[in-house]
Design an enzyme around this catalytic site. Structure first.
Site, PDB file in Angstrom:
ATOM      1  N   ASP C 480       0.156  -0.656  16.699  1.00 45.99           N
ATOM      2  CA  ASP C 480      -0.211   0.758  16.866  1.00 45.99           C
ATOM      3  C   ASP C 480      -0.280   1.030  18.369  1.00 45.99           C
ATOM      4  O   ASP C 480      -1.175   0.535  19.064  1.00 45.99           O
ATOM      5  CB  ASP C 480      -1.564   0.992  16.174  1.00 45.99           C
ATOM      6  CG  ASP C 480      -2.019   2.440  16.277  1.00 45.99           C
ATOM      7  OD1 ASP C 480      -1.471   3.196  17.116  1.00 45.99           O
ATOM      8  OD2 ASP C 480      -2.923   2.822  15.505  1.00 45.99           O
ATOM      9  N   HIS C 481       0.695   1.795  18.849  1.00 44.14           N
ATOM     10  CA  HIS C 481       0.775   2.010  20.310  1.00 44.14           C
ATOM     11  C   HIS C 481      -0.373   2.829  20.862  1.00 44.14           C
ATOM     12  O   HIS C 481      -0.560   2.946  22.073  1.00 44.14           O
ATOM     13  CB  HIS C 481       2.114   2.634  20.702  1.00 44.14           C
ATOM     14  CG  HIS C 481       2.615   2.175  22.047  1.00 44.14           C
ATOM     15  ND1 HIS C 481       1.888   2.387  23.194  1.00 44.14           N
ATOM     16  CD2 HIS C 481       3.730   1.510  22.420  1.00 44.14           C
ATOM     17  CE1 HIS C 481       2.548   1.873  24.242  1.00 44.14           C
ATOM     18  NE2 HIS C 481       3.678   1.327  23.786  1.00 44.14           N
ATOM     19  N   ARG C 482      -1.155   3.429  19.992  1.00 39.84           N
ATOM     20  CA  ARG C 482      -2.339   4.130  20.502  1.00 39.84           C
ATOM     21  C   ARG C 482      -3.323   3.117  21.075  1.00 39.84           C
ATOM     22  O   ARG C 482      -4.067   3.393  22.009  1.00 39.84           O
ATOM     23  CB  ARG C 482      -3.061   4.898  19.392  1.00 39.84           C
ATOM     24  CG  ARG C 482      -2.247   6.054  18.807  1.00 39.84           C
ATOM     25  CD  ARG C 482      -2.989   6.698  17.646  1.00 39.84           C
ATOM     26  NE  ARG C 482      -3.142   5.761  16.545  1.00 39.84           N
ATOM     27  CZ  ARG C 482      -3.787   6.057  15.428  1.00 39.84           C
ATOM     28  NH1 ARG C 482      -4.317   7.251  15.248  1.00 39.84           N
ATOM     29  NH2 ARG C 482      -3.887   5.144  14.474  1.00 39.84           N
TER      30      ARG C 482
END
Lengths: 415, 326, 508
Positions: C480-482
């Site tokens: 999850d690039h967040r």
């Protein structure tokens, strides 16, 4: 009480009608061939040109000791038989009637001699200082050999008939080699003739029945070929379970020795003094390197073969009565009393000692430790063995897997 | 490293024993002046004398029995039984006395007797000279049984047998007495433990377990099988009692197939014990039942037909074919 | 006063019964030890029984003429003497006159002199006849030990692997994959006979790793059905393929085959009859929802790394052979799981959750979990489920193996509980079990990372400038690039790869 000639190794050419001899022997207890006898059934001491000199060495204390030993072992025998009848021993092998043959010969041996018994030589065990209680282990079913032979030089009982006879000859061959080595060392160390260890000899016991086994023949061949220091002591007690000695041999057993090339001599097995004398002479022969001797102790198995046997099925009581009249203890008692060598007090003491022994035997029997099968695992091999280890491990795990081991054991014990 | 035959290797091993161990002695029929019917004891009486290389009377029970007596007196006798078929008069002494003396005495007595027995057939001989009675003795607890297949093992195993405190029977494959091989007389190397099996040839498709005279046969069979594209692992059992089951198990876990071959009859033979035990230990690894190759259930046949009786390369390969077909 | 009972003994080596022919005493009589009590007749003979007790006869328990079994009490004797007898006749038990006993020592207890010494101890009577065979089984608390089963199989294999076979093996266990010069090591090492020394390297490798275990009947069934045992997932206790495994494999295949034949609707039929409508509900509905949530809420980035997992394969082999792991299924997934835990500790952000509007506020939070509930994606009869192993970070290698086993068995049986699927912090999807090399997995909602564990195959690899076969796998990871930037995800994947390459780093 007859004259004897010194046994020789050669055939002396005398005519012997074997058949007549055997028939004469078949008449109860009258050996055709003269046998060495010093103390007759009536308690009088006769003489023998060769063996009296041995008998003369016996002082009163030794003679009383013979009686005490014979009485002791008889009492032991009676008690062990009773214990078997009471279910405390699985089996007992009585020696009733053969006390003189065993005490006389046993007492003639020296501590360094090694003895190979069959399975009836409790009297010889006594003379070798084996704790009588240890004899009971075998018959109680807790051991196949209840004592350590190395302590007393009295080998374990061998139940396969005559198997011990070649063992005895081999042991004697070992003694020969030890003696040669010792002599060589003495020479090497430059001190020959120095106080050496007393020379050892081997004595091996077997019965008239066992004398038919091939191993006896082979042992005698070996003993003769190598001139081994071994005395073959055959107790001809006239019965091999239910088979009379006439089926085992057509000639006096002592005569067989001639065939092998060494002296054979028949002695009255119920005459402790003669037995002692003859055995002493024979062991001397062996010790001095003159080779083996065969002694046939002419005696009688008054009791049954074992407590599982019933003699009434194959022999008459007349025969037994005849032999009871030749009892080894009676004749010695008569002699001792007549010569003033023992009195009432002595015989009372002997009786009392006998009872004490009996009590000891009873108690010890009950207390004999129950073996653990784990010792059987440990004693099968000397060196570590993978299969034994594997099976023991399995057994441990298997045993541990039972519920309530204690209760189970007691339950099963009570069965 | 020296090249010698098995017979010579045993001779040298006995010589080393007699040299190193003053309590050791040899006994048997014709082992002295004649040097043994197979010359295995050749020359030893000259160097060690008649007290240590004893020509005995012709009496096997007497030989074994007196050996027992000697061992009780502290000696270490090495008996020779002249031929396998003649051990039976001594069977009583071996099984009722020798095997049981230590146990009977609750560990107090040891009887470190060695019995050497030439065994096996394939020599075109007369009756009783080609037997393989090892199973009869293996079934008796208290005995150890080993059998060398090559000169190096022969040289070391006879000495190890003498050193062992238990009674040991050494079965010598008589038809291989003249087999030559390299012997390291300094160190036993891989032969340090006489009771371990040796993997002589690695393989992946099947394991062949053999001992004694059939070892060269099995190796030849493996070679032939390789030409057919089958990879056969050959194990020399070396010890028949105890059997090194670990080595065999590991091999079967790798290959999945087991063939056991011996000259002794299949029925009641050592192969059965191995088959049963390996089935238990490596059940899930088995791709095929254990196949045994052995003599037929008959008295060893006459010389003229013994070739049809003895397991040979074809019999082993037939068993292999059967195993691979599963 | 003690009452002693005398049980009929076996007087003749295996007798089972006897008849009381004649009693020689009656109730009230005084008896001494060894006094004759009675005469019995056995199958062999007539025998007199001497008394083991001294005292007074209280009761004759068996009448004359009756036959009883060995072990039956026949008489009872109390140790109280009814009438004082004067000096008893022989065999009298007189007190010893001699102070020093001649044989052994009797106990100091004076009461023991003579009379009581004869009482049999509570122990078993010897020679009481052939023991009756037990007819009931003794209760067991644990199963009988299997004589050298799997443990031995494993141990033997370890022993064989460890000890170079006849010192001639060119394939020592740990060296098996490398050093071609160890193959065909010169025969001078061998002190053996003129035997063939060629080990077959290829065979040895496949032999050691590729063995399928199965009982002979199972092999036969597999052969008859044309099933390659290597394709079947084994569930047996010792790692073997069982009949049931074959059955489920076969059922699956059948299902596929049946359907495959008739799948395509015949052209020419109306379109709506060629469209199968399946309502979405249950697990399918939940899965879809989760996938959508995850896929669209979390920006997925997938990265891949090729790993030389040969050492992991070797380690797994050793574990399988180890006595410690006897009966426990071990596979490379175990090592991967450990690797993930290890790597997560070094890259904590991968073990986290993105929380929108925590406590009703407008902002978001990242919750980094300092515990690992490791999820394992499992295909179950009910569909895709992701049960997790709680606190996997605390588990030893063995415990983790057990947990994985348990998880897999439960899932396969369709018995995974909802609680097991909640609270996961990081997931592994074992697509290798399905034969897939790698993939771009979708992150489990509530997590920020998922690792795809694909097949491990032998592929050419370059080692020390040489091309040799090694066991290679391609690890895939989606993040999850967040929460997880590229470098962090890369470091995490590199760390996991490092363990697979060298499991010994776990010892750190």
């Amino acid at each position: 009480m007859g004259a004897t000639h010194l046994p020789s190794t050669e055939f002396d050419g005398t005519d012997m009608d074997d058949r007549l001899e055997a028939e004469a022997e078949a008449q109860l207890g009258a050996p055709a061939e003269p046998m060495v006898q010093l103390l007759g059934p009536d308690g009088t001491l006769g003489s023998d040109p060769v063996f009296s000199k041995y008998a003369e060495k016996l002082d009163p204390e030794t003679l009383r000791g013979f009686y005490a030993d014979m009485a002791k072992i008889r009492r032991f025998d009676v008690e062990a038989t009773a214990l078997q009848r009471q279910g405390q021993l699985a089996l007992w092998v009585p020696l009733t009637g053969q006390e003189a043959a065993q005490i006389g010969s046993g007492r003639a041996s020296q501590p360094q001699d090694y003895i190979f018994p069959t399975y009836r030589e409790h009297g010889v065990a006594l003379t070798r200082n084996v704790d009588l209680a240890e004899l009971l282990r075998q018959f109680r079913g807790v051991s196949n050999g209840g004592w350590n032979p190395k302590d007393t030089n009295f080998h374990l009982y061998t139940l396969v008939l005559a198997a011990q006879t070649p063992h005895a000859v081999g042991y004697a061959m070992g003694i020969q080699r030890d003696q040669k080595l010792a002599a060589a060392n003495a020479v090497a160390s430059g001190e020959p003739g120095q106080a050496e260890e007393p020379k050892a000899a081997v004595m091996v016991y077997f019965g008239d029945g066992a004398s038919s086994e091939g191993d006896v023949h082979e042992s005698m061949v070996f003993a003769s070929s190598y001139r081994a220091p071994v005395v073959f002591f055959c107790q001809n007690n006239h019965w091999a379970i239910s088979v009379p000695s006439s089926v085992q041999t057509r000639i006096p057993l002592a005569n067989r020795a001639k065939g092998y090339g060494f002296p054979g001599i028949r002695v009255d097995g119920n005459d402790v003094i003669a037995v002692h004398a003859v055995t002493e002479w024979a062991l001397e022969q062996a010790r001095e390197g003159n080779g083996p001797v065969l002694i046939e102790a002419f005696t009688y198995r008054v009791g049954a073969h074992t407590t599982a046997d019933d003699p009434t099925k194959y022999r008459g009581s007349d025969e037994e009565s005849l032999w009871r009249a030749k009892d080894p203890l009676d004749r010695l008692e008569k002699y001792l009393r007549a010569e003033g060598l023992a009195d009432d007090a002595f015989f009372e003491q002997v009786r009392a000692d006998g009872n004490e022994l009996a009590a000891y035997v009873r108690k010890t029997t009950h207390d004999l430790e129950t073996p653990d099968i784990r010792t059987a695992f440990a004693n099968t091999y000397v060196e570590a063995h993978p299969l034994v280890a594997e099976e023991l491990a399995w057994f441990e795990e298997y045993s541990a897997g039972f519920a309530d081991e204690e209760a189970d054991q007691t339950d099963r014990a009570a069965n | 490293m020296t090249t010698m035959t098995i017979a010579k290797a045993i001779n040298e091993g006995l010589r080393a024993t007699l040299n190193n161990n003053p309590r050791a002695l040899l006994m048997g029929e014709d082992i002295g002046a004649l040097g043994g019917v197979y010359r295995v004891t050749d020359g030893l009486i000259a160097d060690f004398g008649a007290d240590r290389v004893v020509d005995t009377p012709l009496a096997e029970s007497g030989i074994i029995g007196t050996a027992i007596g000697l061992s009780l007196r502290g000696y270490q006798p090495v008996c020779e039984i002249q031929f396998d078929g003649f051990v039976f008069p001594g069977f009583n002494q071996i099984t009722t006395q020798l095997a049981k003396m230590h146990s009977r005495s609750n560990g107090n007595l040891t009887v470190p007797v060695v019995i050497r027995i030439p065994y096996g057939g394939g020599i075109g001989s007369i009756e009783h000279h080609s037997e393989s009675p090892e199973a009869l003795f293996a079934h008796t607890a208290g005995l150890r049984i080993i059998t060398p297949s090559n000169p190096h093992d022969a040289y070391w195993m006879i000495q190890q047998a003498v050193d062992c405190q238990d009674p040991v029977i050494v079965f010598e494959p008589k038809r291989r007495y003249w087999l030559k091989g390299e012997v390291d007389t300094e160190t036993p190397g891989a032969s340090a433990d006489p009771f371990k099996a040796h993997v002589l040839r690695e393989g992946t498709d099947a394991t062949v377990v053999v001992y004694g005279p059939l070892v060269p046969v099995a190796l030849a069979a493996a070679e032939a099988a390789a030409e057919d594209g089958h990879s056969v692992e050959v194990i020399d059992l070396r010890s028949i009692s105890p059997i090194d089951f670990d080595t065999v198990t590991a091999s079967v876990q790798k290959t999945g197939r087991l063939i056991v071959a011996h000259e002794a009859p299949t029925f009641g033979g050592i192969g059965g014990e191995i088959a049963a035990r390996i089935s238990e230990r490596a059940f899930h690894s088995l791709e095929a039942p254990v196949i045994r190759v052995g003599g037929f259930h008959m008295p060893y046949p006459v010389a003229k037909v013994e070739e049809d009786y003895l397991p040979d390369i074809d019999r082993i390969l037939e068993a292999l074919d059967r195993a691979l077909a599963y | 006063m003690t009452l002693n009972k005398f049980n009929l003994p076996d007087v003749g080596e295996g007798l089972t019964e006897a008849e009381i022919v004649a009693w020689k005493v009656k109730a009230g009589d005084t008896v001494a030890i060894n006094d004759v009590l009675c005469e019995i007749e056995t199958a062999k003979s007539l025998v007199e029984l001497p008394s083991p007790f001294a005292g007074t006869v209280t009761e004759l328990l068996v009448p004359e003429g009756v036959t009883v079994e060995v072990g039956t009490p026949i008489i009872s004797v109390s140790d109280a003497v009814a009438a004082q007898t004067p000096a008893a006749p022989a065999p009298a038990t007189r007190a010893p006159a001699v102070a020093a006993p001649m044989y052994g020592t009797l106990p100091a207890d004076p009461a023991d002199a003579g009379e009581q010494a004869g009482r049999p101890a509570g122990g078993p009577l010897v020679g009481s006849g052939p023991k009756a065979d037990a007819v009931k089984r003794r209760r067991r608390i644990s199963a009988s030990p299997a004589p050298s089963a799997a443990g031995r199989e494993a141990t033997a294999a370890a022993a064989a692997a460890a000890a170079p076979v006849a010192e001639r093996v060119g394939v020592e266990a740990h060296d098996i994959w490398i050093n071609p010069d160890t193959v065909g090591r010169p025969a001078d090492e061998a002190a053996g006979p003129a035997g063939d020394l060629r080990p077959t390297l290829g065979g040895a490798i496949s032999g050691l790793v590729g063995k399928v275990l199965a009982k002979p009947p199972v092999r036969k069934i597999a052969r008859d059905l044309g099933i390659n045992l290597a394709d079947v997932v084994p569930t047996g206790a010792r790692g073997e393929v069982t009949r049931e495994d074959l059955v489920s494999y076969q059922a699956q295949r059948d299902a596929e085959v049946d359907k495959a034949d008739s799948f395509w609707g015949k052209s020419g039929r109306p379109q709506d009859q060629r469209i199968e409508r399946i309502p979405v509900k249950g697990v399918r509905k939940a899965t879809a929802k989760a996938m959508v949530e995850s896929a669209f809420a979390a920006p997925h980035v997938s990265i891949f790394v090729d790993v030389d997992a040969s050492r992991t394969m070797e380690f797994v082999k050793r574990l399988k052979a180890s006595r410690d792991f006897e009966g426990i299924k071990v596979s490379p997934l175990l090592i991967l799981a450990k690797a993930v835990i290890w790597a997560a500790a070094r890259n904590p952000s991968v073990n986290a959750t993105w929380v929108d509007n925590p406590d009703g506020s407008d902002s978001a939070e990242i919750h980094v979990k300092h515990f690992m509930n490791l999820g394992i994606a499992a295909a179950t009869p009910r569909g895709l489920m992701v049960p997790n192993i709680k606190n996997a970070q605390d588990l030893s290698l063995k415990q983790l193996a057990l947990a994985l086993n348990e998880l897999a068995t439960t899932a396969r049986a369709g018995k995974t509980q909802p609680a097991q699927m909640q609270g996961g912090t990081l997931t592994v999807t074992n697509i290798g079990a399905l034969g897939i090399d790698t993939g771009t997995p979708i992150i489990n909602p509530g997590e920020v990372a998922i690792v795809a564990f694909g097949t491990i195959k032998q592929k050419p690899w370059v080692l020390d400038g040489e091309v040799i076969p090694r066991w290679i796998t391609t690890l895939g990871g989606s993040f999850d690039h967040r929460v997880v930037d590229g470098d962090l995800s890369a470091r995490f994947m590199a760390d996991v790869a490092a363990i697979l390459e060298e499991p010994a780093l776990l010892l750190d």
